[in-house]
Enzyme design. Sequence first.
Site, PDB file in Angstrom:
ATOM      1  N   GLY A 121       0.823  -1.202   0.000  1.00 55.04           N
ATOM      2  CA  GLY A 121       0.000   0.000   0.000  1.00 55.04           C
ATOM      3  C   GLY A 121       0.854   1.248   0.000  1.00 55.04           C
TER       4      GLY A 121
ATOM      5  CG  ASP B  97      -5.570   8.993   7.616  1.00 61.89           C
ATOM      6  OD1 ASP B  97      -6.732   9.314   7.279  1.00 61.89           O
ATOM      7  OD2 ASP B  97      -4.732   8.556   6.808  1.00 61.89           O
TER       8      ASP B  97
END
Length: 625
Positions: A309, A429
């Site tokens: 990722g 986040d």
Amino acid sequence: MESSYVVFILLSLILLPNHSLWLASANLEGDALHTLRVTLVDPNNVLQSWDPTLVNPCTWFHVTCNNENSVIRVDLGNAELSGHLVPELGVLKNLQYLELYSNNITGPIPSNLGNLTNLVSLDLYLNSFSGPIPESLGKLSKLRFLRLNNNSLTGSIPMSLTNITTLQVLDLSNNRLSGSVPDNGSFSLFTPISFANNLDLCGPVTSHPCPGSPPFSPPPPFIQPPPVSTPSGYGITGAIAGGVAAGAALLFAAPAIAFAWWRRRKPLDIFFDVPAEEDPEVHLGQLKRFSLRELQVASDGFSNKNILGRGGFGKVYKGRLADGTLVAVKRLKEERTPGGELQFQTEVEMISMAVHRNLLRLRGFCMTPTERLLVYPYMANGSVASCLRERPPSQPPLDWPTRKRIALGSARGLSYLHDHCDPKIIHRDVKAANILLDEEFEAVVGDFGLAKLMDYKDTHVTTAVRGTIGHIAPEYLSTGKSSEKTDVFGYGIMLLELITGQRAFDLARLANDDDVMLLDWVKGLLKEKKLEMLVDPDLQTNYEERELEQVIQVALLCTQGSPMERPKMSEVVRMLEGDGLAEKWDEWQKVEILREEIDLSPNPNSDWILDSTYNLHAVELSGPR
């Protein structure tokens, strides 16, 4: 007819003993937990549902059972309980997690806890336990987390604990323990942090020699090596040949000794470590310091094919260490600043001390003049986002019980970051892509601590907003000021992702004249009383509507426009466990009705996000039933 009757009688004779065994087991466990309830002082009525007239304790709040209706988890952390524990807890043979941290429980730790041979986590920290650590705890052969810190425990550390080969995290700090600290078995892995602030402990790990033992020799001073040139792909622009030669000469003895030792351990490997720059005053907990070369080999030179990722902090690579262990290597992108090495080590230490079953545990790190890397366990089931939206056809979708478990587990992880880390850690986040899933699809919060760590103040102003569009709380986006309530907002959006399967921000919804923001889209459907249309089609009808409504209620409470009105994550945990949601929801409905009646204007700083923060009519969902 007669033969059917005979079959019925035979089946009854077969099944009745099993049913009786189940009732006996449930009664024993229920009786044990009720005995605990009687001995505990519960000012907040957390244990109100522990009704002894109900045979099965699996219906009680803060108790989790397996498919055989055996108790596997008791979660009573941070509940303001006092009193003492009871030996009857030893009958909970299938118990895996006993969470009693951050209360005011007194008295000794019962030796009967040594009978809980399936126990994985024993968290009794931040209480007032006294007396010795029971020798019987050494029988807990599956134990991975043992945290008894911040109590008043006395006596010596039992040698039996060194036999627990599965032990990964040990914290006995801030007690009144005495005697020698064992250094064999599993204890050889632990550092001074595990035993800090026990003034009468002695041994090499404490820096206090035991009586009769020779004094410790101070370690030789470490000579900082000069920068060494590396391949251009890693950003080094050159090196002075004379400096390299001088550095090699100065460090000749150390690498030679390290190499000889290393060759005896790993004769088949072809690389060896050299000392890396390190501040000897900074303790990095129970972490392994990897060499850059080791991680290069593990990830095949940080090959693109191994990328798991990409994010705002850098890329994540899949790697395989020399012993075959799979890891995830996060290669951070950051500007080098004077003093950055010490700051990095300090932040790594803080991250490493945040250990909870619902937090991604930092395994190690690497620091060079040009690289900063963090090493984590590899999560084979990926993230919640990938399971919701990127799963292969052969992989079944997340079912509703799993989604509920993910919601609760991730809430517990965030609550730990906010309430039990010192200094507290704000994630900044929170989203489905940062909630990972272990082998049992248990939620594991990742990427925490990578933004600036919070200090002791309630808020922190940053120079750059961290986060992902659709998840960012309005006050954080407009002012740059974050707090725990910033994470609560992101968590509420993540709950909506779990329910709908959709992205928090998706331009594709414009094709149907829908809102691009998930929160606005959900509120629009609720206003139109189209609850069934917001449910992930992968769930079909395989969910409890009442439970779905309750999770939506929690999500809406978490995403209120005013951060002051959002619940704390510890309150979210209790609401998901069924405690206090009805009151919170009723209170919120009254406020919304009052807003409509007096036409209360929204905060002028939030005009642009009006649809996402206000004006959801209070009658969209029924209250908890």
